[in-house]
Design a protein around this motif. Sequence first.
Motif, PDB file in Angstrom:
ATOM      1  N   UNK A  99      19.994 134.127   4.799  1.00 58.99           N
ATOM      2  CA  UNK A  99      18.710 134.737   4.433  1.00 58.99           C
ATOM      3  C   UNK A  99      18.506 134.719   2.926  1.00 58.99           C
ATOM      4  N   UNK A 100      17.245 134.806   2.517  1.00 61.64           N
ATOM      5  CA  UNK A 100      16.911 134.753   1.093  1.00 61.64           C
ATOM      6  C   UNK A 100      17.130 136.092   0.393  1.00 61.64           C
ATOM      7  N   UNK A 101      16.772 137.188   1.072  1.00 60.61           N
ATOM      8  CA  UNK A 101      16.873 138.511   0.460  1.00 60.61           C
ATOM      9  C   UNK A 101      17.536 139.482   1.435  1.00 60.61           C
ATOM     10  N   UNK A 102      17.941 140.625   0.909  1.00 59.67           N
ATOM     11  CA  UNK A 102      18.517 141.657   1.759  1.00 59.67           C
ATOM     12  C   UNK A 102      17.502 142.127   2.800  1.00 59.67           C
ATOM     13  N   UNK A 103      16.236 142.257   2.404  1.00 62.97           N
ATOM     14  CA  UNK A 103      15.217 142.682   3.357  1.00 62.97           C
ATOM     15  C   UNK A 103      15.125 141.743   4.545  1.00 62.97           C
ATOM     16  N   UNK A 104      15.166 140.451   4.285  1.00 58.26           N
ATOM     17  CA  UNK A 104      15.118 139.469   5.366  1.00 58.26           C
ATOM     18  C   UNK A 104      16.367 139.564   6.236  1.00 58.26           C
ATOM     19  N   UNK A 105      17.520 139.802   5.607  1.00 58.87           N
ATOM     20  CA  UNK A 105      18.767 139.905   6.357  1.00 58.87           C
ATOM     21  C   UNK A 105      18.774 141.139   7.264  1.00 58.87           C
ATOM     22  N   UNK A 106      18.278 142.252   6.766  1.00 59.32           N
ATOM     23  CA  UNK A 106      18.232 143.465   7.594  1.00 59.32           C
ATOM     24  C   UNK A 106      17.257 143.293   8.752  1.00 59.32           C
TER      25      UNK A 106
END
Length: 371
Positions: A99-106
């Motif tokens: 994922x690109x960002x933590x938000x996308x990963x969560x």
Amino acid sequence: MRKVQIDMSDWFRADVSAEYAVGLLQLMERRGLTPEALLRGTGVGAAQLEGDLRLTTQQDAALLANAVRLTDDPGIGFELGLSCTLTWHGLLGFGLMSCETLGEALELWVRYQDLRTSGFRLVAQQRGDYLELHIQDLSPGAPMRQCALERLATMTARLGPQLTQLPMPDIEIWFKDDQPDYFPAYRDRLARIRYATRMCLVRIPSSYLASVIVTANPVALRQAKAQYESLRFKWGQGECLVARVMNLMPVADETYPGIEEVARALCMSSRTLKRKLHGLGVNFRQLIDDARKNEVLRDVLNTSMTIDEIAMRRGYSDAANLTRAFRRWTGESPSQYRSKLSCRLERSRSTSRTHRRGFSPQAAGGRGRAG
């Protein structure tokens, strides 16, 4: 008094990824315990720990119980969460790292959590300057649930620092019940934890969600998502009755459906629904009560709403009726609960990098309702 017989068939469905059991065995070996000792009496064979196989809820509980008994450490769930690496999450871990960002990963973690364990459900909700990941237990009558819950909550809280390699000191874990005796031994190694909140969630400042993951790979992420859907079809995920019922409440106008309405939506009679829920150790009224309770708990922490407004919004005839229900849930009045928690939750916004991509609870597959 008539003894209630609980049908444990739902506890014997394929639930927990065997990769977590492998991680547990590796951790226990470092403590001098043999795999044979951990596996004794669990019904787990060596072949079940290979490939992409899964353990049942009961097998997972038996493994955790053996680990607690052999180590004399009831906090083993915390230890597992702290020891967990991203590779323990298997193919989902690979997707998280892509994922690109933590938000996308969560968002990915919430949407596909059922691929790692179908005994719990994550529901995302944005509240003020925080993303809340609420944890619902879908097998509340099964053994060793607190241990399994501590494992999942700790794993979830550690994802941010693991993926971004950045310190994230303002992540919090909330547990419903009082602090256990074994917590002090783990306090300094865990995220900030609050007990007796009557909610179970991981709370992450929104300012963290734009944090970049250096291993991002959009092509690999697309490939991983395609495999996730194939695995879901293979394992028949999404069939847990408690999750299906909870997904139907509350409805759009904030009211709660009756059992006849829910039964119709699930294509069964109300009598069948009652019998199936009874077999899982829960009843429909309890699920309604839990759903309403969590909505009220969140409303009470919103200091812009009066108790009268909350009572009206949640279907109580007046504030006195709401207060009686609230005391039954928490042992204190809404005002006491609000003063105890709200004043400690207000924080100034942390300075963050430009938010390139945020987290959408709806995109994660949730309805923004938590249990």
